[in-house]
Write an enzyme that holds these catalytic residues in place. Structure first.
Site, short mmCIF file in Angstrom:
data_model
loop_
_atom_site.label_atom_id
_atom_site.label_comp_id
_atom_site.label_asym_id
_atom_site.label_seq_id
_atom_site.Cartn_x
_atom_site.Cartn_y
_atom_site.Cartn_z
N HIS A 28 -16.40 -27.48 25.03
CA HIS A 28 -17.53 -26.57 25.05
C HIS A 28 -18.63 -27.03 26.01
O HIS A 28 -19.78 -26.62 25.87
CB HIS A 28 -18.12 -26.44 23.64
CG HIS A 28 -17.20 -25.77 22.66
ND1 HIS A 28 -16.83 -24.46 22.76
CD2 HIS A 28 -16.56 -26.26 21.56
CE1 HIS A 28 -16.01 -24.14 21.76
NE2 HIS A 28 -15.82 -25.23 21.03
N ARG A 53 -12.73 -35.30 24.47
CA ARG A 53 -12.04 -34.12 23.96
C ARG A 53 -11.69 -33.17 25.10
O ARG A 53 -12.58 -32.65 25.77
CB ARG A 53 -12.91 -33.39 22.93
CG ARG A 53 -12.23 -32.16 22.35
CD ARG A 53 -12.96 -31.59 21.17
NE ARG A 53 -14.21 -30.92 21.53
CZ ARG A 53 -14.92 -30.17 20.68
NH1 ARG A 53 -14.50 -30.04 19.42
NH2 ARG A 53 -16.03 -29.60 21.07
N ASP A 67 -4.56 -40.84 32.77
CA ASP A 67 -4.54 -41.52 34.06
C ASP A 67 -5.96 -41.87 34.52
O ASP A 67 -6.15 -42.88 35.22
CB ASP A 67 -3.85 -40.65 35.11
CG ASP A 67 -2.33 -40.65 34.96
OD1 ASP A 67 -1.81 -41.47 34.19
OD2 ASP A 67 -1.66 -39.81 35.61
N GLU A 132 -9.50 -27.75 12.00
CA GLU A 132 -10.61 -26.82 12.06
C GLU A 132 -10.19 -25.36 11.84
O GLU A 132 -10.79 -24.44 12.38
CB GLU A 132 -11.37 -26.97 13.39
CG GLU A 132 -10.51 -27.07 14.61
CD GLU A 132 -11.30 -27.44 15.86
OE1 GLU A 132 -12.54 -27.30 15.86
OE2 GLU A 132 -10.68 -27.84 16.86
N ASP A 158 -15.81 -24.33 13.22
CA ASP A 158 -14.64 -23.47 13.39
C ASP A 158 -13.93 -23.22 12.06
O ASP A 158 -13.36 -22.15 11.84
CB ASP A 158 -13.67 -24.08 14.40
CG ASP A 158 -14.10 -23.81 15.83
OD1 ASP A 158 -14.26 -22.62 16.19
OD2 ASP A 158 -14.30 -24.76 16.59
#
Length: 241
Positions: A28, A53, A67, A132, A158
């Site tokens: 977000h 995240r 990576d 969620e 959520d």
């Protein structure tokens, strides 16, 4: 706390605050690979753990994050054991998983300066999956049982939306679902975390068995702090703002 600004400077400010962990968010927040890399570099060396995240449970994105040198992943919207297995597989090289091999090009291996990186890479990675939705709550025991899932994280916002009470993170049935998952995690011997900006709610979840809690966000602190300054010192009519 959340780090959502996309700013390496803000990330470094937060890293030196004394907090235990930071969540660099790309679901977000305006974060791409370059800004995530810059923030990892900014917080490196501070006594804080950084989780990152991605916007989605995607094999290619997870490969790129790993990576870059991301070691702690928080995977959003994991609703089943199969989705949890896919997230774990994305962090493992074959034959245990499907992670693409590019260690010679990767910061994670320090460009092949880390001895035996390919064989030991999974030892440097943690996978936390987000619970969620109502489907995830119903499947939480199966998700926790997936080998390679190190922890779960509860997202009440959520979850509230999924339960038909959008915007009501404090609703009793949302609280009950969160506490059910905390209990399940304890039984499985895995840590569980939760997002809780309300201090009383955060303490309640800690008392109920949460091992880690998100209690604030850089952007929220700046928004509320700047509003407080404006309210205290600005001479304009608030209606004109």
């Amino acid at each position: 706390m959340w780090v959502c600004s996309g700013s390496p400077l803000v990330a470094e400010l937060c890293a030196g605050s004394g907090l235990d962990w930071l969540l660099i968010d790309a679901e977000h927040s305006p974060n791409g690979l370059e800004s995530i890399l810059a923030q990892l570099q900014a917080v490196n060396g501070y006594p804080v753990q950084a989780l990152v995240r991605p916007p989605v449970n995607d094999t290619v994105l997870i490969k790129q994050y790993l990576d870059l040198g991301v070691q702690n992943l928080l995977i959003p919207m994991v609703n089943s054991a199969a989705e949890a297995e896919a997230a774990v597989a994305a962090t493992r090289y074959p034959p245990q998983g499907v992670r693409g091999v590019g260690s010679a090009l990767a910061r994670a291996s320090r460009w092949n300066r880390v001895p035996d990186y390919l064989a030991r890479a999974s030892e440097t990675v943690s996978v936390t999956v987000q619970i969620e939705s109502t489907a995830a709550v119903e499947a939480v025991e199966e998700i926790l049982a997936v080998d390679g899932v190190d922890a779960i994280f509860l997202g009440p916002s959520d979850l509230a939306a999924s339960m038909g009470v959008l915007g009501q993170q404090e609703h009793p049935k949302v609280r009950a679902a969160v506490e059910h998952c905390l209990t399940a995690a304890k039984a499985a011997g895995k840590p569980a975390g939760v997002n809780a900006f309300n201090p009383d709610t955060a303490r309640s979840y800690l008392a109920a068995g949460a091992a880690f809690v998100l209690v604030g966000a850089d952007v929220a602190l700046l928004a509320r702090g700047s509003e407080a300054l404006a309210n205290a010192f600005a001479t304009r009519d608030p209606a004109d703002r």
